[in-house]
Design an enzyme around this catalytic site. Structure first.
Site, PDB file in Angstrom:
ATOM      1  CE  LYS A 108      -0.688  -0.990   4.916  1.00  0.00           C
ATOM      2  NZ  LYS A 108      -0.527   0.023   5.910  1.00  0.00           N
ATOM      3  CE1 TYR A 155      13.299  31.349   6.261  1.00  0.00           C
ATOM      4  CE2 TYR A 155      13.344  29.006   5.747  1.00  0.00           C
ATOM      5  CZ  TYR A 155      13.129  30.312   5.354  1.00  0.00           C
ATOM      6  OH  TYR A 155      12.763  30.580   4.070  1.00  0.00           O
ATOM      7  CG  MET A 185       9.697  23.532   0.751  1.00  0.00           C
ATOM      8  SD  MET A 185       8.648  24.634  -0.194  1.00  0.00           S
ATOM      9  CE  MET A 185       7.631  25.350   1.079  1.00  0.00           C
TER      10      MET A 185
HETATM   11  C1  LIG Z   1      -3.577  -5.008   8.280  1.00  0.00           C
HETATM   12  C2  LIG Z   1      -2.137  -4.858   7.995  1.00  0.00           C
HETATM   13  N1  LIG Z   1      -1.398  -5.953   7.709  1.00  0.00           N
HETATM   14  C3  LIG Z   1      -0.081  -5.878   7.443  1.00  0.00           C
HETATM   15  C4  LIG Z   1       0.571  -4.663   7.469  1.00  0.00           C
HETATM   16  C5  LIG Z   1       2.056  -4.623   7.199  1.00  0.00           C
HETATM   17  O1  LIG Z   1       2.732  -4.240   8.354  1.00  0.00           O
HETATM   18  P1  LIG Z   1       4.316  -4.132   8.370  1.00  0.00           P
HETATM   19  O2  LIG Z   1       4.657  -3.013   7.464  1.00  0.00           O
HETATM   20  O3  LIG Z   1       4.626  -3.841   9.797  1.00  0.00           O
HETATM   21  O4  LIG Z   1       4.857  -5.422   7.892  1.00  0.00           O
HETATM   22  C6  LIG Z   1      -0.125  -3.503   7.767  1.00  0.00           C
HETATM   23  C7  LIG Z   1       0.588  -2.213   7.804  1.00  0.00           C
HETATM   24  O5  LIG Z   1       0.200  -1.208   8.240  1.00  0.00           O
HETATM   25  C8  LIG Z   1      -1.524  -3.590   8.040  1.00  0.00           C
HETATM   26  O6  LIG Z   1      -2.238  -2.501   8.329  1.00  0.00           O
END
Ligand SMILES: Cc1ncc(COP(=O)(O)O)c(C=O)c1O
Length: 366
Positions: free
Chosen positions: A36, A256, A304
């Site tokens: 993701k 800054y 930035m």
């Molecule tokens: C439901 C779920 N499974 C697996 C993972 C993967 O976790 P990790 O990056 O700690 O391996 C996540 C990550 O946020 C998650 O939300």
């Protein structure tokens, strides 16, 4: 020279090596990849095909939109959508062969009706909450579902999922509480594969492996066992290019807010990387860069587009305009930089900016 001030090098071979290392810890259990947020910021278009080539078949993303993008890259992969099934997402799941992770009784009911209408046992996952209070069925929902075979009957339940709250802290008793609760639910609800562990959970031992682990961050080189040596290979190197070097020999302040005072003779280098690139503002006066292995602390605030380094201890011929400074690299790995920034490797990775010159190495990268 490329017309970008910073270079992000992503080592696909290291990701593949991390995949193999985690898979070998799992024995017969399967390793799925969590990709993701654009593969934790590293570029799903490069990362997912490399993992597929390495033998990964099951991928987890957050949103249907991410799933649609991944389907274009991997026509034959199992793609699981963690955010569930809001009304309207059914059509996207059907059109692109996405497996929704059903998080509520309402979502399960809607998927069940869809399966009946389509006259097809469509696959879906079910997430149960064993201690996060985030997504998934409550214990009461599980009890309801376990005594109602009419609802689940039409669904091909693939993964039964839960998520550990404290797996990066192996001594935390909550891990075993969640494992036991999950094993109990797995005995009561139908499923093809049970899945509890993410990256750190894999290191809690075989009792946590069940049928499938879902690893994200460890694939990308972040230490899944904080406090112990990192068993994963480092994946990213982030370098900023020096734009200007100045010698200071009278008392001065830097950046800054004038938060750093120089009152001795020193040399300062201004590097073309800043918080707009994901080099976090909290690294002001705390980050450490390296130039050819020589330490160069961040002085003053990160702005930035620019960060100032004290290069007094770096040989003059190395700290010159155009030279690269390692902002994240072998001397200052991601977990160390994250700690100095007051955050975790996850956040640092997913904030990496988009104006770097991104270079992919290994994994058949072009
Ligand atoms: C439901 C779920 N499974 C697996 C993972 C993967 O976790 P990790 O990056 O700690 O391996 C996540 C990550 O946020 C998650 O939300």
């Amino acid at each position: 020279m490329a017309a970008n001030g910073a270079v992000l090098t992503i080592d696909l071979d290291a990701i593949v090596a991390n995949y193999a290392a985690l898979q070998s810890k799992l024995g017969d259990a399967e390793l799925g990849a969590v990709v993701k947020a654009d593969a934790y910021g590293l570029g799903i278009a490069h990362v997912a095909p490399a993992l597929w080539q390495a033998g990964c078949k099951s991928f987890f993303i957050a949103t249907p939109r991410e799933g649609v993008g991944l389907r274009q890259l991997l026509p034959d992969a199992d793609i699981h959508v963690l955010d569930g099934l809001l009304p309207g997402w059914e059509e996207i799941a059907l059109a692109h062969g996405l497996v929704p992770v059903l998080n509520t009784l309402n979502e399960i009911g809607r998927w069940s009706r869809l399966c009946r209408d389509q006259n097809d046992k469509l696959p879906a996952d079910i997430q149960v909450d064993t201690g996060m209070c985030r997504l998934g069925l409550t214990p009461e929902n599980v009890a309801t579902l376990a005594t109602d075979d009419g609802t689940l009957g039409p669904i091909a339940v693939d993964c039964l999922i839960s998520h550990l709250a404290c797996s990066d802290d192996a001594a935390n008793p909550k891990n075993e509480e969640q494992r036991a609760a999950f094993a109990d639910i797995a005995a009561r609800l139908p499923h093809r594969r049970a899945s509890l562990a993410a990256s750190s959970g894999i290191f809690l031992g075989p009792g946590f492996h069940f049928d499938l682990a879902r690893a994200g961050v460890a694939l990308f080189g972040v230490n899944p066992t904080p406090g112990k040596p990192n068993p994963m290979s480092q994946v990213i190197r982030l370098q900023g290019r020096i734009l200007q070097v100045r010698s200071v020999d009278a008392p001065q302040t830097v950046g800054y807010g004038a938060t750093h005072r120089v009152d001795h003779k020193c040399r300062l280098a201004t590097v073309a990387i800043g918080y707009a690139d994901g080099y976090m503002r909290s690294l002001g006066n705390s980050g450490i860069a390296y130039i050819d292995g020589h330490k160069a602390p961040v002085v003053g605030r990160v702005s930035m587009d620019l960060t100032t380094l004290d290069v007094t201890d770096v040989p003059e011929n190395l700290a010159q305009p155009g030279a690269l400074a390692d902002m994240i690299g072998s001397d200052n790995p991601i977990d160390d930089v994250a700690e100095k920034a007051g955050t975790i490797g996850y956040e640092l990775l997913t904030r990496l900016g988009h104006r770097f010159q991104r270079t992919y190495v290994g994994g058949g990268a072009a």
